[in-house]
Enzyme design. Structure first.
Site, PDB file in Angstrom:
ATOM      1  N   ASP A 178       1.742  11.756  -9.734  1.00  0.00           N
ATOM      2  CA  ASP A 178       0.563  11.576  -8.891  1.00  0.00           C
ATOM      3  C   ASP A 178       0.393  12.732  -7.909  1.00  0.00           C
ATOM      4  O   ASP A 178       1.379  13.253  -7.378  1.00  0.00           O
ATOM      5  CB  ASP A 178       0.693  10.275  -8.083  1.00  0.00           C
ATOM      6  CG  ASP A 178       0.012   9.101  -8.758  1.00  0.00           C
ATOM      7  OD1 ASP A 178      -0.717   9.310  -9.726  1.00  0.00           O
ATOM      8  OD2 ASP A 178       0.225   7.968  -8.296  1.00  0.00           O
ATOM      9  N   ASP A 240      -7.952   4.505  -9.183  1.00  0.00           N
ATOM     10  CA  ASP A 240      -7.261   3.322  -9.699  1.00  0.00           C
ATOM     11  C   ASP A 240      -8.228   2.260 -10.211  1.00  0.00           C
ATOM     12  O   ASP A 240      -9.307   2.066  -9.658  1.00  0.00           O
ATOM     13  CB  ASP A 240      -6.387   2.700  -8.604  1.00  0.00           C
ATOM     14  CG  ASP A 240      -5.188   3.562  -8.265  1.00  0.00           C
ATOM     15  OD1 ASP A 240      -4.965   4.565  -8.951  1.00  0.00           O
ATOM     16  OD2 ASP A 240      -4.485   3.217  -7.293  1.00  0.00           O
TER      17      ASP A 240
END
Length: 426
Positions: A178, A240
């Site tokens: 990430d 997300d």
């Protein structure tokens, strides 16, 4: 058994299907601001050509993940038949590491949550025919640390080669990486993700490299804006996912199923063997408010398969319902997702409810998604699929097994609210 007319149809359709699908993909794709980052080759050699399938800890357990939970989920993958259906990667997301690195700078497991250590966890998974995935951050912090939900700064920036060697020593098969920073300079992102790619290459271990360049970045979505196919095995093109149909939050917020489908629709040409767009994890069986209907979950499975996307479950496998298991384990949908051609589908024309995908040497799959608030009959013309308008065409729904025959030059099916019918032309 194919009839004579069906065989003629199959043998005569190859060129038309290939031309039609190619035209659909080209017309659907928005040109990238620059070419494919990282070159034309795959990011990491030696990986399967088809999309990864597995389970990730984040959507259900977040930072509450423990060694015991991971082992229980792994055992459930095996006992449920999901492993044998193709779900092999068990990915331990953020919060697995200790808050600080060891004296030599190496990563270490949280001694309370993972007392046996990560190498031992990897052995446990491998002994059960599973593969081992771990998480790290491309900045100095992981996402939980960046958001202030966990102390420490154990991201991999500045430690890429050391961490890649550690992952290889632990027999890691998958790295989720990430961004997790509000600094979003493009050149800096390219350097950060490429350094870890090169570090993985240097280990000579085939590790799936899954990147999310969007975490912590406001407004712009680098995973959608740029083609990272030469840098990563799979690239998140959105923020997300949430277990909802739509959030209407825009690209900088959490997104629902149809939001993500629409975001990835123009990106089909980026997909190929060992290179995938990542629409985020499956939320099938994941608790949420207001949550998803069965039809909406069926649509997620259908469209992820149409996009040749990784199928990474995120539900609690130890208490899933028979219905959830049936959705995750549907053989026909998995076969479409895992088709060796590795060609992502795209909308037919400008219709976001009707997609088509080429499979195998001569196959064609069409999905019909009903986004209206009432059940309705949906139709697609054969000519829009590149087929002869009066051809004898039979299709089978991947979910129900029901057979459909083209009539008047169209394939039609009754589709429920937020549901998807996936028609495999035979």
């Amino acid at each position: 058994m194919l009839t004579g007319s069906a065989r003629q149809f199959r043998h005569g359709i190859v060129a038309a299907v290939l031309v039609a699908i190619g035209a659909l993909v080209v017309s659907a794709c928005t040109p990238d601001p620059e070419g494919r980052i990282g070159g034309d080759g795959v990011a990491v050699a030696g990986l399967p050509a088809t999309p990864p399938m597995g389970w990730n800890s984040w959507n259900t357990f977040g930072c509450n993940i423990t060694e015991q939970i991971v082992r229980a989920q792994a055992d459930a993958l095996v006992s449920s038949g999901l492993r044998d259906a193709g779900y092999r990667y068990v990915i331990v997301d953020d919060c697995w590491s200790a808050e600080n690195r060891a004296a030599d700078g190496s990563l270490q497991a949280d001694p309370r949550r993972f007392p046996s250590g990560m190498a031992e966890l990897g052995r446990y998974l491998h002994e059960r025919g599973l593969r081992f995935g771990l998480y790290s951050g491309a900045s100095d912090k992981t996402c939980a640390q960046f958001l202030g939900n966990r102390p420490g700064a154990t991201g991999s920036r500045g430690h890429e080669a050391q961490d890649a060697r550690t992952f290889a020593d632990w027999q890691v098969d998958y790295l989720k990486y990430d961004w997790c920073s509000s600094e979003s300079d493009h050149d800096d992102q390219v350097r950060a993700f490429t350094v870890m790619r090169d570090a993985i290459r240097g280990t000579d271990r085939p590790i799936v490299y899954s990147i999310n360049p969007n975490s912590g970045v406001a407004d712009a979505v680098p995973g959608e804006q740029y083609d990272w196919g030469g840098v990563a095995t799979m690239t998140r093109a959105t923020n997300d996912i949430a277990p909802v149909w739509s959030t209407n939050a825009g690209p900088s917020g959490a997104q629902g199923i149809v939001d993500i489908v629409d975001a990835l629709a123009p990106l089909a040409s980026r997909v190929g063997p060992s290179t995938f767009n990542d629409p985020d994890m499956l939320v099938v069986g994941v608790d949420g408010k207001p949550g998803l209907t069965v039809a909406q979950q069926r649509t997620q499975m259908s469209m992820w398969a149409m996009m040749a996307a990784p199928l990474i479950a995120g539900n609690d496998l130890t208490r899933m319902s028979t219905r959830t298991l049936g959705l995750l384990r549907n053989r026909a949908i998995i076969a479409i997702d895992q088709d060796q051609r590795v060609s992502a589908g795209a909308p037919v024309g400008d219709d976001d409810e009707i997609w088509t995908r080429a499979v195998g040497e001569k196959g064609l799959v069409v999905s019909l998604t009903n986004r209206s608030d009432h059940p309705r009959t949906m139709s697609v013309s054969l000519t829009s699929l590149g087929l002869v308008g009066d051809a004898t065409v039979t299709a089978i729904d991947a979910w129900s097994g029901r057979r459909y025959q083209a009539s008047g030059g169209e394939l039609s099916a009754e589709v429920g609210v937020d549901d998807t019918v996936v028609l495999q032309i035979v």
